[in-house]
Write an enzyme that holds these catalytic residues in place. Structure first.
Site, PDB file in Angstrom:
ATOM      1  N   LYS A 179      23.788 -21.626   4.091  1.00 16.17           N
ATOM      2  CA  LYS A 179      22.936 -22.527   3.299  1.00 16.17           C
ATOM      3  C   LYS A 179      21.545 -21.910   3.184  1.00 16.17           C
ATOM      4  CE  LYS A 179      21.403 -27.305   2.897  1.00 16.17           C
ATOM      5  NZ  LYS A 179      19.977 -26.961   2.681  1.00 16.17           N
ATOM      6  N   CYS A 222     -19.179  -9.810  17.403  1.00 19.40           N
ATOM      7  CA  CYS A 222     -20.393  -9.003  17.210  1.00 19.40           C
ATOM      8  C   CYS A 222     -21.645  -9.824  16.964  1.00 19.40           C
ATOM      9  CB  CYS A 222     -20.197  -8.015  16.056  1.00 19.40           C
ATOM     10  SG  CYS A 222     -20.124  -8.783  14.423  1.00 19.40           S
ATOM     11  N   GLU A 249      11.547   8.720 -10.687  1.00 18.62           N
ATOM     12  CA  GLU A 249      12.569   8.906 -11.722  1.00 18.62           C
ATOM     13  C   GLU A 249      12.809   7.605 -12.485  1.00 18.62           C
ATOM     14  OE1 GLU A 249      15.531  12.254  -9.874  1.00 18.62           O
ATOM     15  OE2 GLU A 249      15.358  10.366  -8.785  1.00 18.62           O
TER      16      GLU A 249
END
Length: 672
Positions: A119, A414, A36
């Protein structure tokens, strides 16, 4: 539509869009959904395109960023932006209070009215409004001269381009702190690391780096926010005190930290400091102390300034969230996008109440720049990161046998080739079948915020991979009971529960499914935007780059990443296999006119009837909003067991408190 009608409609759209921006970015209680909002913005863009002479500097369409600058020009502050004196303990705060009383000629027993503020750990800026319009924005610089970052500040959604006041001051200089929240900071760093860019060390650096971009279009893509805390020059209006200022300007559209409080005497200051110290870890942004100011502006003028700081204010800093420990090992870790990250395994040490045993080293360039080696004594810090970071090496403690970790030639998982792509700091594994990448991809897919496959934890996923039962996420939906029975210590009931959880996940919302796919740069929030905009996977798969870029908060990098993902035939095949197995993502529309429309809920304590995510979904599905903190705008607080400060605050503010059963009854859900 003629020009006169267009001008009226443009003015209406300005007001409507600015109001929704304020509700969304400042008050965190949107009244309309993103789709919207996009329709309103698109209507305004089309009208401005048809009548370009009606485009004004304060139009919501002008927040997108301008062409890059070659360098920043300088801005001289009309009133200096002085730094503050620091205090580090209660004794120094008592000294501050006593100095003020002596200077003002007050008795020791008199109490000063102070205003205490968290702060913020961000970047100080000054915003100049002339007759209500934002004209110039600058950094603090040296306090006298700063950099002109007007174009960048115009992109910050929480900064109004015009003040919401009928008769604004002729001139109003307001000071504030631009900051980046913790969740956006973590998301930004993930995106930077995946893109091969160096991560920011902390949220403050991220905010400063984002605001000091010569290309304001980059700033526009980063969700910066601001809290205003002081006034500079002011003509045409008068404030009597700090509390008067901070109570007034939110009505003009300028955000003020809701935790700011007026207190009496040094006792009130001490209590506030200790309260903020306890709340610090639960806040959605970084604070590094408390700022204390004399409330009365008459007293401030009487107290005056010293050479570099005012006498009437002080910053009481929190102790640093750091600790010293030893790097016992540095291990390369492979993520789901193939990025290999060096991770330090540390001798366990407590930092801010949390036991830390690992810290990210981000990448090899960062590690080499800090010269971090196995065996080093280091300073570690928790500053906005889930995994703490190593701040520096204490080189004087080296013994000579410390060992750096070279970039691996091959993937540790791997064995595939490892490359460092030119222009990136990331080191990547090129293996298409890297088990670490597959493992992390499936873990992400099954995680709670993605497909939420209950019980499918890391260990089960590793066993599935080890047994060769899954090679990608689609394989999860083809598993049989016998497959799970091959696991160690797996019983009939547990196997059936896992299969049931997989079956249940087939009906997850479209936004979860998009997020679960692990598309680079697409987090939970962006996934929701995509689901709302396109409504189905088919529409998203075929979306053009132009259609993607038309969505608020989707920039060129994200759009390109989405297009690249859906152009990969392997990805499409995996999605098709899931759909063939019965996966059917649904779009949950936010109900307009639902029973919770316009209502804000906060959930606190240990919930037993539903999870926080479930609660948020239930509220949003009925048109309501689930917030993270209690304020005057909260309608209901749902309290579980051991509810703490949020429940206390709800009672102080008179907010209605519900049990879980009472909340479910409001939904029409029967108690069990």
């Amino acid at each position: 539509m003629d020009k006169q009608a267009a001008e009226r409609r443009i003015q209406e759209l300005h007001k409507e869009i600015n109001r929704h921006n304020y509700l969304y970015y400042v008050e965190d209680r949107p009244e309309i959904n993103d789709a919207e909002y996009d329709l309103l913005l698109r209507e305004l863009q089309q009208l401005e395109k048809a009548y370009p002479d009606l485009v004004t500097a304060d139009s919501p369409t002008q927040r997108v960023g301008a062409a890059p600058l070659e360098k920043f020009s300088q801005v001289t502050h009309r009133m200096p932006m002085l730094s503050l004196e620091n205090a580090f303990n209660e004794e120094e705060m008592h000294d501050f209070d006593e100095r003020i009383k002596r200077f003002l000629g007050l008795a020791a027993g008199d109490e000063i009215e102070y205003v205490c503020e968290p702060k913020m750990d961000g970047l100080a800026v000054e915003l100049v409004y002339e007759n209500g319009d934002f004209t110039v924005g600058s950094t603090r610089g040296d306090g006298y001269v700063g950099e002109d970052v007007t174009q960048n500040l115009r992109t910050v959604k929480t900064i109004p381009l015009s003040l919401a006041i009928a008769t604004p001051p002729r001139l109003f200089e307001v000071r504030g702190e631009v900051y980046l929240g913790l969740a956006p900071f973590q998301k930004l760093n993930v995106e930077r690391e995946e893109a091969g860019d160096p991560p920011f060390a902390n949220p403050r650096n991220a905010a400063a780096g984002s605001l000091r971009q010569l290309d304001s279009r980059i700033t526009a893509r980063r969700p910066l926010s601001i809290f205003c805390y002081a006034a500079g020059s002011l003509e045409g209006h008068e404030f009597t005190s700090q509390s008067d200022l901070l109570n007034t300007i939110p009505g003009w559209g300028l955000p003020v930290n809701p935790l700011i409080r007026k207190v009496s005497g040094i006792g009130g200051v001490l209590a506030y400091y200790h309260e903020m110290s306890e709340k610090r870890e639960s806040l959605p942004y970084e604070i590094d102390g408390v700022v204390v100011k004399v409330d009365s502006f008459d007293l401030q003028r009487e107290l005056g300034e010293k050479t570099r700081s005012p006498r009437w204010a002080i910053a009481w800093k929190f102790p640093p969230r750091q600790a010293v420990t030893v790097v016992e090992e540095i291990v390369p870790q492979v993520g789901r996008t193939g990025v290999i990250t060096p991770v330090a395994h540390l001798r366990p040490v407590e930092v801010s109440g949390v036991m830390v045993s690992r810290a990210t080293l981000h990448n090899w360039e960062e590690m080499e720049k800090k010269d971090i080696r196995k065996g080093d004594t280091v300073v570690v810090e928790r500053a906005g990161d889930v995994i703490p970071a190593v701040v520096k090496v204490i080189t004087e403690k080296r013994k000579g046998d410390e060992q750096p970790l070279p970039i691996p030639a091959n993937c540790p998982e791997c064995g595939s080739e490892v490359v460092k792509i030119p222009g990136e700091v990331a080191v990547r594994c090129l293996g298409l079948s890297c088990p670490a990448q597959i493992r992390e991809t499936i873990i992400h897919f099954a995680s709670r915020h993605a497909m939420d496959i209950d019980g499918m934890g890391d260990k089960y996923i590793e066993q599935l991979l080890k047994l060769g039962l899954v090679k990608n996420v689609a394989d999860l939906y083809y598993l049989k009971k016998d497959d799970f029975m091959r696991f160690e210590r797996m019983g009939d009931k547990l196997a059936e529960n896992l299969l049931g959880a997989i079956e249940t996940s087939k009906q997850r919302e479209l936004s979860r499914f998009i997020y679960a796919l692990g598309i680079r740069h697409v987090g939970e929030h962006t996934a929701k935007l995509l689901a709302n905009a396109f409504g189905s996977m088919e529409n998203l798969e075929h979306a053009s780059e132009e259609e993607l870029l038309s969505i608020r908060e989707v920039g060129p990098q994200v759009a390109q990443s989405i297009r690249t993902f859906f152009h990969n035939r392997n990805n499409i095949e995996v999605i098709d296999r899931m759909f063939n197995a019965g996966v059917k993502p649904s779009v949950e529309e936010k109900r307009v006119g639902g029973r919770f429309t316009g209502k804000t809920f906060v959930f606190t304590g240990a919930l037993t009837r539903f999870t926080r995510d479930d609660a948020k979904r239930m509220v949003e599905n009925e048109g309501g909003h689930a917030a993270g903190s209690v304020s005057k705008k909260t309608d209901f607080v749902v309290a579980g067991a051991e509810a703490g400060s949020k429940l206390d605050k709800a009672r102080q503010l008179g907010v209605k408190v519900l049990t879980e059963d009472e909340f479910l009854a409001m939904l029409g859900v029967c108690r069990t």
